[in-house]
Design an enzyme around this catalytic site. Structure first.
Site, short mmCIF file in Angstrom:
data_model
loop_
_atom_site.label_atom_id
_atom_site.label_comp_id
_atom_site.label_asym_id
_atom_site.label_seq_id
_atom_site.Cartn_x
_atom_site.Cartn_y
_atom_site.Cartn_z
N ASP A 1 0.76 -1.27 0.06
CA ASP A 1 0.02 -0.02 0.09
C ASP A 1 1.02 1.25 -0.28
O ASP A 1 2.30 1.15 0.24
CB ASP A 1 -0.90 -0.04 1.21
CG ASP A 1 -1.63 1.04 1.54
OD1 ASP A 1 -2.25 1.61 0.40
OD2 ASP A 1 -1.74 1.75 2.78
N LEU A 2 0.43 2.29 -0.24
CA LEU A 2 1.15 3.58 -0.27
C LEU A 2 1.05 4.41 1.29
O LEU A 2 1.97 4.60 1.93
CB LEU A 2 0.88 4.42 -1.34
CG LEU A 2 1.33 3.97 -2.66
CD1 LEU A 2 0.60 4.87 -3.83
CD2 LEU A 2 2.86 3.86 -2.77
N ASP A 3 -0.07 4.95 1.35
CA ASP A 3 -0.75 5.86 2.61
C ASP A 3 -0.53 5.15 3.85
O ASP A 3 -0.74 4.21 4.11
CB ASP A 3 -1.91 6.35 2.49
CG ASP A 3 -2.04 7.34 1.28
OD1 ASP A 3 -1.06 7.75 0.77
OD2 ASP A 3 -3.23 7.56 0.96
N TRP B 1 -1.56 10.59 3.94
CA TRP B 1 -2.58 10.28 2.92
C TRP B 1 -2.28 11.19 1.90
O TRP B 1 -2.36 12.23 1.88
CB TRP B 1 -4.03 10.42 3.53
CG TRP B 1 -4.44 9.27 4.40
CD1 TRP B 1 -4.23 7.98 3.93
CD2 TRP B 1 -5.24 9.50 5.62
NE1 TRP B 1 -4.84 7.13 5.13
CE2 TRP B 1 -5.38 8.11 6.09
CE3 TRP B 1 -5.65 10.66 6.22
CZ2 TRP B 1 -6.23 7.88 7.17
CZ3 TRP B 1 -6.33 10.34 7.49
CH2 TRP B 1 -6.72 8.87 8.00
N SER C 1 -3.01 0.84 -4.21
CA SER C 1 -3.36 1.91 -3.17
C SER C 1 -4.82 2.06 -3.46
O SER C 1 -5.28 2.44 -4.93
CB SER C 1 -2.57 3.10 -3.46
OG SER C 1 -3.01 4.33 -2.75
N ARG C 2 -5.78 2.43 -2.59
CA ARG C 2 -7.07 2.98 -3.10
C ARG C 2 -7.48 4.36 -2.81
O ARG C 2 -8.38 5.08 -2.55
CB ARG C 2 -8.03 2.12 -1.99
CG ARG C 2 -7.94 2.56 -0.38
CD ARG C 2 -8.75 1.41 0.31
NE ARG C 2 -9.96 1.11 0.08
CZ ARG C 2 -10.66 0.13 0.36
NH1 ARG C 2 -10.03 -0.70 1.33
NH2 ARG C 2 -11.88 -0.27 0.19
N LYS D 1 -9.57 -3.33 -2.08
CA LYS D 1 -8.25 -3.91 -2.63
C LYS D 1 -8.55 -5.25 -3.15
O LYS D 1 -7.65 -5.75 -4.06
CB LYS D 1 -7.50 -3.77 -1.52
CG LYS D 1 -7.02 -2.52 -1.10
CD LYS D 1 -5.43 -2.10 -0.97
CE LYS D 1 -5.09 -0.76 -0.92
NZ LYS D 1 -4.23 -0.61 0.28
N ASP E 1 -1.51 -0.88 6.18
CA ASP E 1 -1.74 -0.41 7.63
C ASP E 1 -3.31 -0.43 7.80
O ASP E 1 -3.60 0.07 9.06
CB ASP E 1 -1.44 1.11 7.55
CG ASP E 1 -2.34 2.18 6.80
OD1 ASP E 1 -2.02 1.82 5.30
OD2 ASP E 1 -2.80 2.92 7.14
#
Length: 166
Positions: A13-15, A22, A70-71, A101, A124
């Protein structure tokens, strides 16, 4: 570690996984790079978690295939940051858009030919961990300090133990 005990795809994931914010609410795109540092529109310096650049480089060097799921609704900004951080070269697959996801991972399965059980995922958010664990993905919950070498090693160990148990 035997090849059968290694994930074929490691997804991040990114954030709050690779960076401590975010991208759609805490920073303001577009981003720019000046003197090797990255800034948002408000001229705030943007940094990933401290160990992330080395973690991605190490995994890539060891031959792992990497992906992003990433959403975020800030698709352009997320892609821009990945590029500015110099991470594009590490990620074979990128699914960056709002939504569950499970859809991101279905696209990874289609694009790669890999099964959910052959993937390791770092995120996370517990809802994503729960959704993808049910699909057979080995999932690791990322703590507030973000992704680290120790966490990735733990994930690789968990994946190997799960595969050895089957």
């Amino acid at each position: 570690m035997s090849e059968t005990l290694k994930p074929k795809l490691i997804v991040f994931d990114l954030d709050y996984t690779l960076w401590p914010f975010w991208v759609d609410t805490h920073v303001t795109p577009p981003f720019s790079k000046k003197n090797g540092k990255i800034y948002d529109k408000q001229n705030r310096e943007i940094k990933p978690y401290p160990e992330v650049p080395e973690v991605l480089s190490d995994l890539h060097t060891k031959g792992f295939e990497l992906a992003i799921a990433s959403r975020t609704s800030e698709i352009e900004g997320a892609n821009q940051l990945v590029k500015l951080f110099g991470w594009d070269k590490y990620f074979k697959f990128k699914e960056i858009y709002p939504g569950c996801k499970i859809k991101h991972f279905s696209k990874f399965c289609q694009a790669s030919g890999y099964k959910h059980e052959e993937m390791l995922f770092f995120d996370d958010e517990t809802r994503n961990i729960r959704d993808l664990s049910e699909k057979g993905v080995t999932c690791i919950l990322v703590p507030g300090e973000g992704t680290s070498k120790k966490l990735v090693d733990h994930g690789l160990d968990q994946f190997a133990k799960k595969k050895a148990g089957n």
